[in-house]
Design an enzyme around this catalytic site. Structure first.
Site: not given
Ligand SMILES: *Cc1c(COP(=O)(O)O)cnc(C)c1O
Length: 398
Positions: A138, A223, A252
């Site tokens: 994700f 990520d 986050k």
């Molecule tokens: C939450 C998340 C995103 C997206 O971040 P947003 O701040 O919601 O745009 C991307 N990658 C990972 C691994 C996430 O947990």
């Protein structure tokens, strides 16, 4: 007379796009690791706003710094210098071993920027534009980030997405090596898949990704939006795994609840995005950057990574005990304060029952209970939550 809660729900149902299936709870305020609903009921927050509230709620130093900076300067645009953006970039680079930073407003935008950087870095090599990403990943909901997201449920209805993207199974090192070739410009990996159900990369898989990137000149992007900034007990997850990426995305918890993301890059990519090639109106403003500096300082001052490691180890052993004792618990996964329990029944009823008992968590991938607690959670809170969870699971499994 409708209750306050009913009033809130009715209004949302009429005026919001129906994109969320919310839990039946409206939260009025928070303090530390607890939040309260409109009836004054208290909840132990083990989800931390999906990993955002790593310092819990209304941390006095965060409240103070927001007040002070809001009165001084909230926004000025990136046409001018502000004192805090450079300081935050310096600190993040120093802590991560990276060389440069770009600030965004969210994780998705950080991913978007990282993908654009990888394309730009390869733009002199014709045909070098492919992305290799993981099944079950994700990375966000914009077209770029969604293109690297390996889950059909998020992609359906929006194709055609960015191409070409190849998806590889998590921890399939040979598959990854085979998928990466001279046409690959980016390899995108969450060291721990968060939304995908707290699934950990093996160190040898991350090493294979590093080798594939080195062999082909692709950019290795980690990520760390969910697993980074302290959640594994090290400030960055890659430090836990011992593999250095070329680009790290974070977001986050970075500005303790205010929207701020970033991608950090190594020196050889410092000029891949030239002047004017990328930008943002809000990103890196003085308020969010100053709060992020305070976030990092609080982590240090309160020795919170030590707490994450110690209490995380207890949470892990408690969850593993459940997994070994009961057939309907499939597996416990995770480390530090990013952990999960996979069960062989729907997670949502368990989450709602826990809510009734005053504990917040969530379920992802239907059957995975996810824990992303604030970093101040102590042993006694884990013990209380686990007592409640054991009771609920026992009742639900009958
Ligand atoms: C939450 C998340 C995103 C997206 O971040 P947003 O701040 O919601 O745009 C991307 N990658 C990972 C691994 C996430 O947990």
């Amino acid at each position: 007379m409708p209750t306050k809660f009913e009033e809130i729900v009715v209004r949302e149902r009429q005026y919001l796009l129906p994109t969320y299936n919310r839990y039946p709870l409206a939260i009025e305020r928070g303090k530390g690791i607890f939040v309260w609903d409109y009836d004054g009921r208290r909840y132990l927050d083990l989800l931390g706003g999906l990993g955002v509230n790593a310092l819990g709620h209304a941390h006095p130093r965060i409240v103070k710094i927001i007040r002070r900076q809001a009165a001084q300067l909230i926004h000025i645009s990136n046409l001018y210098y502000n004192e805090y953006q450079g300081q935050l970039a310096e600190k993040l680079c120093h802590l991560s071993g990276m060389a440069r930073a770009f600030f965004s407003n969210s994780g998705t935008e950080a991913m978007e920027g990282a993908l654009k950087l990888a394309r730009a870095a390869a733009s002199q090599r014709p045909g070098k534009c492919g992305i290799v990403a993981l099944e079950g990943s994700f990375h966000g909901r914009t077209f770029g980030a969604l293109s690297a997201t390996g889950q059909a449920k998020y992609r359906e209805g929006f194709e055609p997405l960015l191409e070409p993207v190849r998806f590889v199974e998590l921890n399939d090192s040979a598959g990854l090596q085979a998928a990466v070739d001279e046409s690959t410009c980016a390899i995108v990996v969450e060291p721990i898949q968060g939304e995908g159900g707290i699934r950990l990369c093996l160190p040898e898989f991350l090493r294979a990704a590093r080798e594939a990137a080195d062999r082909t000149g692709a950019v290795l992007i980690f990520d760390e939006i969910q697993c980074g900034l302290g959640r594994t007990g090290t400030l960055f997850a890659f430090q836990h795994f011992g593999v250095q990426p070329d680009v790290i995305t974070i977001a986050k918890p970075l500005a303790a609840g205010l929207p701020l993301g970033a991608f950090l890059v190594r020196e050889h990519l410092a000029n891949a995005l030239s002047t004017g090639a990328h930008g943002t109106t809000f990103g890196g403003g003085p308020l969010t950057c100053r709060v992020a500096l305070e976030y990092l300082q609080i982590i240090e001052d309160e020795n919170l990574l030590e707490n994450v490691r110690r209490v995380g180890a207890l949470l892990q052993s408690e969850l593993q005990a459940l997994a070994s004792r009961w057939d309907f618990v499939v597996e416990a996964r995770g480390t530090g304060f990013i952990q999960a329990l996979e069960i062989n029944m729907p997670g949502r009823p368990v989450v709602e029952a826990a809510m009734q008992e005053g504990v917040l968590l969530n379920s992802t991938q239907d059957k995975v209970l996810r824990f992303l607690p604030p970093f101040q959670v102590k042993e006694k809170h884990v013990e209380r939550a686990l007592r409640i969870l054991r009771k609920i699971l026992k009742a639900q499994s009958r």
